[in-house]
Motif scaffolding. Structure first.
Motif, mmCIF file in Angstrom:
data_model
loop_
_atom_site.group_PDB
_atom_site.id
_atom_site.type_symbol
_atom_site.label_atom_id
_atom_site.label_comp_id
_atom_site.label_asym_id
_atom_site.label_seq_id
_atom_site.Cartn_x
_atom_site.Cartn_y
_atom_site.Cartn_z
ATOM 1 N N ILE A 170 6.138 -2.061 -2.938
ATOM 2 C CA ILE A 170 7.820 -1.921 -3.104
ATOM 3 C C ILE A 170 8.438 -1.237 -1.609
ATOM 4 O O ILE A 170 9.500 -1.481 -1.563
ATOM 5 N N GLU A 171 7.548 -0.235 -1.271
ATOM 6 C CA GLU A 171 8.067 0.725 -0.042
ATOM 7 C C GLU A 171 8.246 -0.372 0.912
ATOM 8 O O GLU A 171 8.933 -0.194 1.787
ATOM 9 N N GLN A 172 7.628 -1.478 0.917
ATOM 10 C CA GLN A 172 8.054 -2.376 2.274
ATOM 11 C C GLN A 172 8.819 -3.500 1.752
ATOM 12 O O GLN A 172 9.122 -4.521 2.628
ATOM 13 N N ALA A 207 3.298 0.166 -5.798
ATOM 14 C CA ALA A 207 4.271 1.081 -5.232
ATOM 15 C C ALA A 207 4.153 1.065 -3.707
ATOM 16 O O ALA A 207 5.234 1.058 -3.117
ATOM 17 N N PHE A 208 3.133 0.779 -3.074
ATOM 18 C CA PHE A 208 3.106 0.561 -1.569
ATOM 19 C C PHE A 208 3.765 -0.594 -1.144
ATOM 20 O O PHE A 208 4.455 -0.729 0.132
ATOM 21 N N GLN A 259 -0.287 1.545 -7.943
ATOM 22 C CA GLN A 259 -0.208 2.262 -6.597
ATOM 23 C C GLN A 259 -0.190 1.169 -5.714
ATOM 24 O O GLN A 259 0.742 1.237 -4.555
#
Length: 353
Positions: free
Chosen positions: A153-155, A150-151, A147
């Motif tokens: 990679i969103e940035q 994932a957070f 998680q």
């Protein structure tokens, strides 16, 4: 409640129990195979009910509290048999209800060639609980780390694989990319990191306790003489099969773990497919991991009695197939070590499996 006379109960041969959370359903048969009684009892009334019944075979499906029920009934003079659910299912008749399930279990319990589940001791259940908790914590830690990734990679921030790489660079990223990562997101990631640290501490505590148990048990010490087998595998194996008496040979144990090809044969034609993946998923995973560790170090192969086989198999088998085959060999050796009560001699003759 549907009961017959006490004379019929005196001739009781087998009772099937459908175990529920609060309620048990009992179906009994006499020596002629005739229905003796049907009864519904509360869980707390189990001991009192079976005190009034003559000693007989008592069948139950392998499920939560089955080992506790089996120990209670054995203490009262009965012969409990814990049956895998898939072996009781073919005996079911009519539509599914609790009494029909109990009747199917009773009929399955009378089969002379039916393989039953070995009754676990309290120590084995305790050791198994340690492994269940550790497995869950490791799974939660993996989910937490994923998680965080994932957070990030969103940035637009990707970090190379591995826990160490993420741990080493996480706070530098949060500091250096503060203009791209919002304060809210940064706080969330820091909170996840704190969860990660807590999980690490819990895993270390459970692992230390497992290692302590492994050091105290002679069976675990013998198992750890096998290449690739450490405290985790040895204790998990002892918790699962005890001294291995439930299996006639190492090949049967490998098949129970699901490390042999699935067979679909008919008309004298043998058809073998992929591994069956039956049995204990956790143990199978541990043995395959151990096999992969051994395969990663070919310079050590000659130290093992199975090193020659490994060298010959490596060029002709895919890496995953080789790992599965080696895991099967390790499992069979482990069964032999447990059953014969001898340590594995890496430099001597291959263990008879």
């Amino acid at each position: 409640m549907n009961r017959t006379t006490s004379n019929t109960e005196a001739e009781l041969t087998v009772v099937g129990i459908d175990i529920g959370k609060d309620v048990f359903h009992l179906v009994g048969f006499d020596g002629n195979g005739k229905l003796a009684f049907r009864r519904k009892i509360r869980r707390l009334a189990l001991e009192e009910t079976f005190k009034t019944l003559p000693g007989c075979i008592v069948g139950m499906e392998a499920c939560l509290s089955a080992h506790f029920v089996a120990r209670t009934l054995r203490r009262l003079g009965h012969e409990p048999r814990i049956i895998p659910a898939k072996y009781a299912k073919p005996f079911a008749k009519g539509q599914k209800n609790d009494y029909n399930d109990a009747e199917a279990i009773a009929e399955a319990a009378l089969r002379p060639n039916l393989r039953v589940v070995r009754e676990k001791t309290q120590d084995e259940l305790d050791l198994q609980a340690y492994h269940r908790i550790r497995s869950r914590l490791v799974s939660r830690r993996t989910a937490t780390v994923n998680q965080i990734r994932a957070f990030l990679i969103e940035q637009g921030i990707a970090i190379r694989p591995g826990l160490r790489a993420l741990r080493a660079s996480l706070f530098d990223i949060l500091k250096n990319r503060a203009d791209e990562i919002s304060p809210r997101m940064s706080d969330l990631i820091v909170g996840l990191y704190e969860d990660w640290l807590w999980l690490d501490k819990r895993i270390e505590t459970i692992t230390a306790e497992i290692e302590k148990i492994a050091a105290e048990q002679a069976a675990c010490a013998r198992l750890m003489s096998i290449p690739g087998v450490g405290p985790i595998i040895s204790t998990a194996l002892v918790a699962a099969i005890g001294d291995g008496e439930a299996f006639d040979r190492g090949r049967d144990f490998g098949a129970w773990l699901g490390l042999v090809p699935r067979q679909y044969s008919t008309g004298g034609r043998t058809v073998l497919g992929r591994i069956s993946k039956q049995g204990n998923t956790y143990l199978r995973m541990l043995f395959i991991q151990a096999a992969k560790v051994i395969i990663m170090r070919p310079h050590n192969w000659e130290k093992f009695s199975f090193g020659t086989w490994l060298k010959e198999a490596a060029p002709r088998l895919h890496r995953n197939k080789l790992a599965t085959a080696l895991a099967n060999k390790l499992a069979r050796i482990s069964w032999s070590v447990l059953r014969n009560g001898r340590s594995f001699d890496a430099h001597g003759e291959a263990v008879a499996i």
